[in-house]
Design a protein around this motif. Sequence first.
Motif: not given
Lengths: 270, 346
Positions: A193, A198, A200-202, A204-206, A208-209, A211, A214, A217
């Motif tokens: 989370i 971070w 998203q801030d750094a 611009g996306r939360y 993006a797959w 490495p 992924t 996850f």
Amino acid sequence: MERELQVLWAAIVAYVLGGVLAIFGVALGRRQGRVVLGLLLAGLLLHTASLALRWQRLDHGPFITLFEILSSNVWSLMLVFLIAYWRIPKIRPSAAVVMPVMFVLMGWLMLAHPGEGHFPPTYRTPWLFIHIGMAKVFLGATLVALGIAGVVLLRRYGIAEGRFAALPDDRRLDELAYRFMALALIFDTLMLITGAIWAQDAWGRYWAWDPLETWSFVTWLLLAFAIHLRVTYRPLPVRNAWMIVAVFVLAFLTFFGVPFVSESPHKGAV
Amino acid sequence: MQQPPVIDPGLQQTLASGGSTPPVFLRGAAWLGSLKLTLALLVLLVPAIVLAYNSEAWRSWPLAVPLTGLAFNLLAALTSNPAFRRQTALIVFHLALVALLLLIAAGRMSYLKGTLELTEGAWFEGGALTSTDTARWHAGDLDQVRFTNLGFTIDYAPGIRRDATRNRVGWIDERGRMRESTIGDQHPLVVEGYRFYTSFNKGFAPTFTFTPTGGKAVLGAVHLPSYPIHEYEQTREWSLPGTRRMLWILLDFDETILDPAQPSAFRMPSDYRVIVRDGAERWELRPGAAIDLPEGRLELVGLRSWMGYNVFYDWTLPWLAATAALAVLSLGWHFAGKFRRKAWDA
Ligand code: HEM
């Protein structure tokens, strides 16, 4: 830099002495709790001093180079393990399982180049500490679970039964290891989370797959799988122990493998 | 009060081996909500992740199938599995997971991603982007967003490693007032739900006024390729505004802007020339110099900077954060309740 490395060497010597003593203690069936605790604690204090010296010199935390990441992880893993060692005396002999894993990281650390790296602008945020802190607790909890699982497995395969025989039975150990896996799941979730916030801030996306995203996850899913496997089939402690080994291996590869082979910006070490 | 019928996996087996048959929908729910199915779906998720990781084109349905399966599996388990009935925190956690899935799906269907470039002093208005990737049901109002790039500084560490970016921007808020702030690195400009991030893509922009014969002067800026990545290709073809004439523009300067040996900062060169070529003809311009072309007069006004921005819109972000927080809190609550009963060192 000299001083900081000397102190680090001293720390490693203390860790190794503590670890070797723990292993001998198990092999020879002796109790060495306090001495081992003292040595590991001395190692941790020296290590803390070495990290602090470097932090002061470079004006940023140990988050950039392979050397720094290994060093800070050895530190945090030792800290978490030491807390478990101190608070749960019954599982102390699991140090004989945990310390060899730590020796691998320490050996790798001694081989890594201690030069400094560039502190990227995206690291100037409290999320750095929060995200990495969560990750460190997650890996620490997994390490403690690994130690307990290792005892179950070694006992099962008849290796070094001496001191291990005095430990609680497999069912009790299994339950305890499961608690650490639960802690690991909580902190892994927090890591994902805070990492997403971070990112998203750094960038611009939360999500993006990339490495590292992924792999972490998949590690999280494996943890969920292991926990579900347990509530679904109630497997024998030995099976659960193997699952814990699998989770640890995957987490280990995520932490120390992926960042150093991937070319994406999210390296854990840019 | 009568308890609703409950089927658990153990009971299911008893039923299968000869008890009276429960209603079909209950058997269906028990099957759909089985924990074994959860395990199978979690395993199925792994190849989907491998696909998603390897190709952008595989990021929707291969993931959607097992995830939808998990959502149904979970909803069925909520109605049929007695374990959930007894454990409120566990229910909250699993429901939060489903809510996260729904939010992510909603975000995927309504997001906008894009890029734009703005010359220092210019305004973004009208919603035109250099590149966009817009989801089918994007409902934002990019046309309403207006902001201006008031110039930036970027520090560089030795070795030409980019450091802090500080970009002054001005924008018009919901009440129509002009506002100003500094963005860069961790701090986007957020207007109408659109998040504008500075990027590594930025550079020099020779700025001209072009006065067509008998017409009114227009200002035009040529965004040269990103600096310092394209340090040695500071050239671009440019079509003279309102005409079909293609000019070739090159920025020429000798001084070192970013010094690999010491800390430096992105700045305009103090001494530069702009070379303009039109076929075989070639001019070297300094600020204030002009050339006469068949279509009109072209004057070099000076040099400005331009900044490349990434735009991102996803209305689900705050909801995702709140739901994720709920998930992790309820997970902690569940385990705290479960482990409190017995000491860790018992
Ligand atoms: C990947 C997502 C999932 C995660 C991370 C997750 C995590 C968990 C956790 C941590 C527990 C608590 C185990 C314990 O208290 O020992 C649990 C229990 C449970 N989960 Fe999930 N879960 C997930 C998906 C699902 C799905 C899709 C279902 C649908 C059937 C499900 C059904 C259950 C049930 C019924 C229990 C209670 C088991 C029991 O106490 O007997 N979970 N899950």
